[in-house]
Design a protein around this motif. Structure first.
Motif, short mmCIF file in Angstrom:
data_model
loop_
_atom_site.label_atom_id
_atom_site.label_comp_id
_atom_site.label_asym_id
_atom_site.label_seq_id
_atom_site.Cartn_x
_atom_site.Cartn_y
_atom_site.Cartn_z
N PRO A 16 0.83 -1.22 0.00
CA PRO A 16 0.00 0.00 0.00
C PRO A 16 0.86 1.27 0.00
O PRO A 16 0.91 2.01 0.97
N LEU A 17 1.55 1.50 -1.12
CA LEU A 17 2.45 2.64 -1.21
C LEU A 17 2.32 3.29 -2.57
O LEU A 17 2.24 2.61 -3.60
N SER A 18 2.30 4.60 -2.57
CA SER A 18 2.27 5.40 -3.78
C SER A 18 3.40 6.42 -3.69
O SER A 18 3.57 7.06 -2.65
N VAL A 19 4.17 6.58 -4.76
CA VAL A 19 5.24 7.57 -4.80
C VAL A 19 4.97 8.50 -5.98
O VAL A 19 4.45 8.07 -7.02
N SER A 20 5.31 9.77 -5.82
CA SER A 20 5.08 10.73 -6.89
C SER A 20 6.16 11.79 -6.89
O SER A 20 6.84 12.02 -5.89
N ALA A 21 6.29 12.44 -8.03
CA ALA A 21 7.18 13.58 -8.19
C ALA A 21 6.42 14.63 -8.99
O ALA A 21 5.70 14.30 -9.93
N ASP A 22 6.54 15.89 -8.57
CA ASP A 22 5.76 16.92 -9.24
C ASP A 22 6.44 18.27 -9.20
O ASP A 22 7.39 18.48 -8.45
N LEU A 23 5.93 19.16 -10.02
CA LEU A 23 6.30 20.58 -10.00
C LEU A 23 5.07 21.35 -9.57
O LEU A 23 3.97 21.12 -10.08
N LYS A 24 5.23 22.27 -8.64
CA LYS A 24 4.11 23.04 -8.09
C LYS A 24 4.48 24.52 -8.07
O LYS A 24 4.81 25.09 -7.03
N PRO A 25 4.41 25.19 -9.24
CA PRO A 25 4.68 26.63 -9.24
C PRO A 25 3.58 27.38 -8.49
O PRO A 25 2.44 26.92 -8.42
N PHE A 26 3.93 28.52 -7.92
CA PHE A 26 2.97 29.27 -7.12
C PHE A 26 3.17 30.76 -7.30
O PHE A 26 4.20 31.21 -7.79
N PHE A 27 2.18 31.51 -6.88
CA PHE A 27 2.23 32.96 -6.93
C PHE A 27 1.60 33.49 -5.65
O PHE A 27 0.46 33.16 -5.33
N ASN A 28 2.34 34.29 -4.88
CA ASN A 28 1.80 34.93 -3.68
C ASN A 28 1.21 36.28 -4.05
O ASN A 28 1.79 37.03 -4.83
N PHE A 29 0.07 36.62 -3.46
CA PHE A 29 -0.53 37.92 -3.71
C PHE A 29 0.24 39.04 -3.03
O PHE A 29 0.19 40.19 -3.46
N SER A 30 0.96 38.74 -1.96
CA SER A 30 1.81 39.73 -1.28
C SER A 30 3.06 39.03 -0.79
O SER A 30 3.11 37.81 -0.75
N GLY A 31 4.05 39.81 -0.38
CA GLY A 31 5.30 39.21 0.08
C GLY A 31 6.14 38.75 -1.08
O GLY A 31 6.15 39.35 -2.15
N GLY A 32 6.85 37.64 -0.90
CA GLY A 32 7.67 37.09 -1.96
C GLY A 32 6.80 36.56 -3.08
O GLY A 32 6.21 35.50 -2.95
N THR A 33 6.67 37.27 -4.16
CA THR A 33 5.77 36.89 -5.24
C THR A 33 6.55 36.31 -6.39
O THR A 33 6.81 36.97 -7.39
N HIS A 34 6.93 35.05 -6.27
CA HIS A 34 7.71 34.41 -7.33
C HIS A 34 7.06 33.08 -7.69
O HIS A 34 6.39 32.45 -6.89
N PHE A 35 7.26 32.66 -8.95
CA PHE A 35 6.70 31.41 -9.43
C PHE A 35 7.57 30.22 -9.09
O PHE A 35 7.08 29.12 -9.00
N MET A 36 8.85 30.45 -8.94
CA MET A 36 9.75 29.36 -8.65
C MET A 36 10.56 29.71 -7.42
O MET A 36 11.00 30.82 -7.26
N GLY A 37 10.70 28.74 -6.59
CA GLY A 37 11.45 28.92 -5.37
C GLY A 37 11.73 27.56 -4.77
O GLY A 37 11.63 26.53 -5.44
N GLU A 38 12.00 27.54 -3.50
CA GLU A 38 12.33 26.30 -2.83
C GLU A 38 11.17 25.30 -2.84
O GLU A 38 11.38 24.11 -2.81
N GLU A 39 9.95 25.80 -2.89
CA GLU A 39 8.79 24.93 -2.78
C GLU A 39 8.33 24.35 -4.12
O GLU A 39 7.38 23.58 -4.15
N ILE A 40 8.93 24.70 -5.24
CA ILE A 40 8.34 24.34 -6.54
C ILE A 40 8.32 22.84 -6.81
O ILE A 40 7.34 22.32 -7.30
N GLY A 41 9.36 22.12 -6.53
CA GLY A 41 9.40 20.69 -6.83
C GLY A 41 9.31 19.87 -5.57
O GLY A 41 9.62 20.33 -4.48
N GLY A 42 8.85 18.64 -5.72
CA GLY A 42 8.79 17.78 -4.56
C GLY A 42 8.56 16.33 -4.93
O GLY A 42 8.11 16.02 -6.04
N ALA A 43 8.88 15.48 -4.00
CA ALA A 43 8.61 14.05 -4.12
C ALA A 43 7.79 13.63 -2.93
O ALA A 43 8.03 14.10 -1.81
N SER A 44 6.84 12.75 -3.16
CA SER A 44 5.94 12.32 -2.09
C SER A 44 5.94 10.80 -2.00
O SER A 44 6.08 10.11 -3.01
#
Length: 175
Positions: free
Chosen positions: A142-170
């Motif tokens: 019962p195991l699932s593994v994934s890899a993804d890209l998750k670009p984001f945009f903040n409405f205020s503060g650091g407003t960047h599409f790519m940063g430390e949080e963009i990619g991940g493995a689960s």
């Protein structure tokens, strides 16, 4: 902040488990599970993930994560994802979707410009997220593994599409 993320993740797990008593299998959903909970990380972040198939190829995913070196920061993300089979094998899925997040950040660690202007403290920001990834679910465990890209945009503060949080493995336990 980390305790709050842990408690929120456990409450979400209990709510989904109480609501999802039957497992979706076969032609109804492309995945061979209904709900999965686990960990998502990359070299800079670590957090909890919970994914639940609501109908057919449609799933919702919740994330709660923090940075390794910026322990006072936490982000909560809700995503809608559409899944489809790839490589002609039912255990391989690709997915794409989007959603929104709310982040609670320390000004000094996350947004230095704001720290110089406003001093110490935390601030809350919201934003939009996209996601695109691939997932593999094991047949015999019962195991699932994934890899993804998750670009984001903040409405205020650091407003960047790519940063430390963009990619991940689960890695998620499926049930």
């Amino acid at each position: 902040m980390k305790r709050a993320a842990l408690i929120l993740g456990l409450v979400a797990l209990l709510a989904v488990q109480a609501n999802a008593q039957k497992l979706r299998r076969g032609a109804e959903a492309p995945a061979n599970y209904g709900t999965a909970i686990g960990i998502r990380m990359n070299p800079w972040i670590v957090g909890f993930t919970i994914k639940h198939f609501i109908s057919g190829p449609h799933a919702i995913e919740g994330l709660a994560f923090t940075n390794f070196d910026k322990g006072s920061n936490v982000t909560f993300t809700g995503l809608y994802e559409y899944h489809w089979n790839v490589f002609g094998k039912p255990e391989f899925l690709m997915y794409a979707g989007g959603g929104a997040h709310v982040g609670i950040y320390d000004r000094f660690n996350y947004d230095r410009d704001r720290w110089f202007r406003n001093g110490d403290g935390t601030y809350v920001t919201a934003g939009l997220d996209g996601i695109f990834g691939v997932e593999y679910t094991f047949k015999k465990i019962p195991l699932s593994v994934s890899a993804d890209l998750k670009p984001f945009f903040n409405f205020s503060g650091g407003t960047h599409f790519m940063g430390e949080e963009i990619g991940g493995a689960s890695a998620r336990y499926t049930f």
